[in-house]
Design an enzyme around this catalytic site. Structure first.
Site, short mmCIF file in Angstrom:
data_model
loop_
_atom_site.label_atom_id
_atom_site.label_comp_id
_atom_site.label_asym_id
_atom_site.label_seq_id
_atom_site.Cartn_x
_atom_site.Cartn_y
_atom_site.Cartn_z
N ASP A 6 0.82 -1.21 0.00
CA ASP A 6 0.00 0.00 0.00
C ASP A 6 0.86 1.27 0.00
O ASP A 6 1.98 1.28 0.52
CB ASP A 6 -0.88 -0.03 1.26
CG ASP A 6 -1.85 1.12 1.33
OD1 ASP A 6 -2.72 1.18 0.45
OD2 ASP A 6 -1.73 1.96 2.24
N GLU A 33 1.29 -0.42 -4.90
CA GLU A 33 0.24 0.53 -5.27
C GLU A 33 0.84 1.92 -5.40
O GLU A 33 1.21 2.54 -4.40
CB GLU A 33 -0.87 0.56 -4.21
CG GLU A 33 -1.94 1.57 -4.55
CD GLU A 33 -2.49 2.35 -3.35
OE1 GLU A 33 -3.58 2.91 -3.48
OE2 GLU A 33 -1.83 2.43 -2.29
#
Ligand SMILES: *[C@@H]1O[C@H](CO)[C@@H](O)[C@H](O)[C@H]1NC(C)=O
Ligand SMILES: *[C@@H]1O[C@H](CO)[C@@H](O)[C@H](O)[C@H]1NC(C)=O
Ligand SMILES: *[C@@H]1O[C@H](CO)[C@@H](O)[C@H](O)[C@H]1NC(C)=O
Ligand SMILES: *[C@@H]1O[C@H](CO)[C@@H](O)[C@H](O)[C@H]1NC(C)=O
Length: 488
Positions: free
Chosen positions: A218, A242
């Site tokens: 993330d 990400e």
């Protein structure tokens, strides 16, 4: 490939070898928001009001019990929400308080191990979402209670506080803090040697304790790039980051620091072309941005995570209910160059808007396996799995653009030719003369989606029926033997 080995050998290998990029290239990923997939008891009526931003009751056990629903759609990997302990109500898993404890709302450590083991027994991989950028505290930045943040229990483990103002300033993006007084996200000082060492130890332990096959990382753009190579090496498994930016020259270079990134640049192109019905040339430009940009491009398009829905963005059907358009977007995603990712609910044509709207409970669909998109996704995954297992050249082949107009695009990926349309379901039936397909003349090719058959002409092309804006996926019938597709 371990799936070809007898079970006993397979389980031994799982102890010794973790899945790397080459193992993941053939995979197809189903993204699960753990709190919103399935209750332990399999309820299909438990209420879930997304607007409340509270836990709705999904668990790892519930997911383990429903793996056949995912497997029967042809998926070979499952990405789950972060597993770490959270502040109250953080049902999504991105507000962690202790790296080494599991989120008890999702189950016990034993439940998570059991999920991994059941996935492996079905020949599927487990991908876990992790958050190396920050911890969380429900209050203002100057009130953070460091003593309750587990391993990182001292202000020295974090950057000193600064609010993020200018997203164009990469130093600020990496060093300043996300969040506000309702939820502060203390920013871990990942460039500090001791902190990075703690992180590397943690991820290695995590992967080994729960037999994890791959990581979805993330908020990658909020962490210094140099942190990642040693971190992913310690993890010893495939890493997909990400980087939530549409600029190809910003996002793709991150692939030099980890195996893969989520293909946000292509996400925006797919959305424009199929949802907003912009000129198909937009997608052609998007495809080229990855491969023709040198150092500002991507390292390996066949490892990028290809998607057009997730838990952070409005769903496709929030804008248009047109089934043909979404079927085209799915055909492009599942048969393109990257590792395809489908977010739970796409198969049920869910239509939620911006976060939290797009986080609907899957169980409220009744886990319907006869819905049109469930069947469409199963077919596309089955074709990809079949061709990948029988043709060594398929997965490494980079998609070529054969021809396009504003509304149709003809692509080739090795043995598969794809014709995409963005005219929508109201489009009339018409005959498209293919260009540059290079099929063997005199052979019969099959549209795997409609099972229509076409003879190949002397130029290696065919006259193909385009119906109601549906995509067409052509394969020489000899490549379909044993696939059970269209009766072969
Ligand atoms: C970027 O942000 C950092 C930290 O706030 C600051 O020191 C630096 O001057 C900024 N750079 C530019 C070009 O604004
Ligand atoms: C990235 O591409 C954009 C256009 O898409 C351009 O404006 C920008 O200058 C490029 N940046 C770099 C670093 O090449
Ligand atoms: C499943 O979906 C199909 C097609 O949309 C529909 O006809 C059927 O009623 C649904 N089944 C259930 C149990 O909801
Ligand atoms: C679509 O894009 C192509 C290539 O840029 C251009 O030649 C064509 O005129 C565009 N068509 C429409 C209808 O905008």
């Amino acid at each position: 490939m371990r799936s070809l080995l007898p079970t006993a050998v397979t389980s031994l290998l799982q102890v010794c070898f973790a899945a790397d990029a080459a193992d993941w290239r053939s995979r197809s990923i189903y993204q699960v928001l753990t709190d919103r997939f399935s209750w332990t008891d399999g309820s299909t009526t438990a209420p879930c009001d997304v607007a409340n931003n509270m836990y709705c009751g999904g668990t790892w056990k519930g997911l383990e019990n429903k793996l056949e629903y995912i497997k029967n759609m042809g998926f070979t990997a499952v990405w789950i929400s972060p597993i770490t302990e959270q502040v109250a109500n953080a049902y999504h898993g991105y507000y962690q308080t202790d790296l080494y404890l599991v989120n008890s709302r999702f189950g016990t450590a034993e439940d998570l191990k059991s999920l991994a083991s059941t996935l492996h027994s079905k020949g599927m991989y487990l991908m876990v979402d992790i958050v190396p950028n920050h911890m969380a505290f429900p209050g203002c930045p100057d009130k953070v209670d460091y003593g309750h943040l587990g391993t990182f229990n001292h202000p020295d483990h974090f950057h000193s506080y600064c609010p993020m103002h200018n997203m164009e300033n990469q130093t600020e993006v990496e060093d300043c803090w996300l969040g506000d007084c309702s939820m502060t996200l203390p920013d871990i000082k990942t460039e500090n040697t001791q902190v990075a060492g703690e992180m590397n130890t943690w991820v290695k332990t995590l992967v080994s304790d729960y037999s994890i096959d791959g990581l979805r990382i993330d908020s990658v753009k909020n962490v210094n790039k140099d942190f990642f190579p040693p971190f992913c090496q310690s993890a010893g498994v495939f890493c997909m980051g990400e980087v939530s930016e549409g600029e190809a020259n910003y996002t793709y270079p991150y692939q030099s620091y980890m195996d893969s990134v989520l293909d946000y640049p292509l996400y925006y192109a797919v959305t424009r072309v199929f949802q907003q019905q912009s000129n198909m040339s937009d997608l052609v430009v998007g495809l080229a941005a990855c491969t023709e940009n040198g150092e500002m491009g991507c390292k390996d398009p066949t490892l990028l995570g290809t998607f057009f829905e997730n838990h952070d963005n409005p769903r496709f059907a929030h804008t248009t209910q047109d089934l043909s358009l979404v079927k085209n977007a799915l055909a492009f995603t599942l048969l393109g160059d990257g590792i395809p990712i489908v977010y739970q609910g796409q198969e049920q044509h869910y239509a939620g808007g911006d976060d939290p709207g797009c986080r609907e409970a899957l169980w409220l669909s009744g886990f319907n396996t006869t819905s049109p998109l469930y069947k469409h996704i199963a077919l596309l995954n089955n074709l990809r799995n079949h061709i990948a297992a029988h043709r060594s050249t398929y997965l490494g082949y980079q998609t070529r653009v054969l021809a396009y107009t504003a509304t149709e695009l003809q692509l080739r990926k090795d043995t598969i030719r794809i014709i995409l349309s963005n005219q929508g379901e109201k489009a009339p039936t018409w005959t498209l003369k293919t260009q540059g397909m290079e099929f063997e003349s005199g052979k019969t090719v099959v549209d795997v989606l409609s099972c229509a058959k076409y003879g190949v002409d002397g130029n290696g092309d065919a006259d193909v029926q385009m119906e109601a804006g549906e995509p067409v996926v052509l394969v020489d019938e000899s490549a379909l033997g044993g696939s059970s597709l269209c009766g072969y």
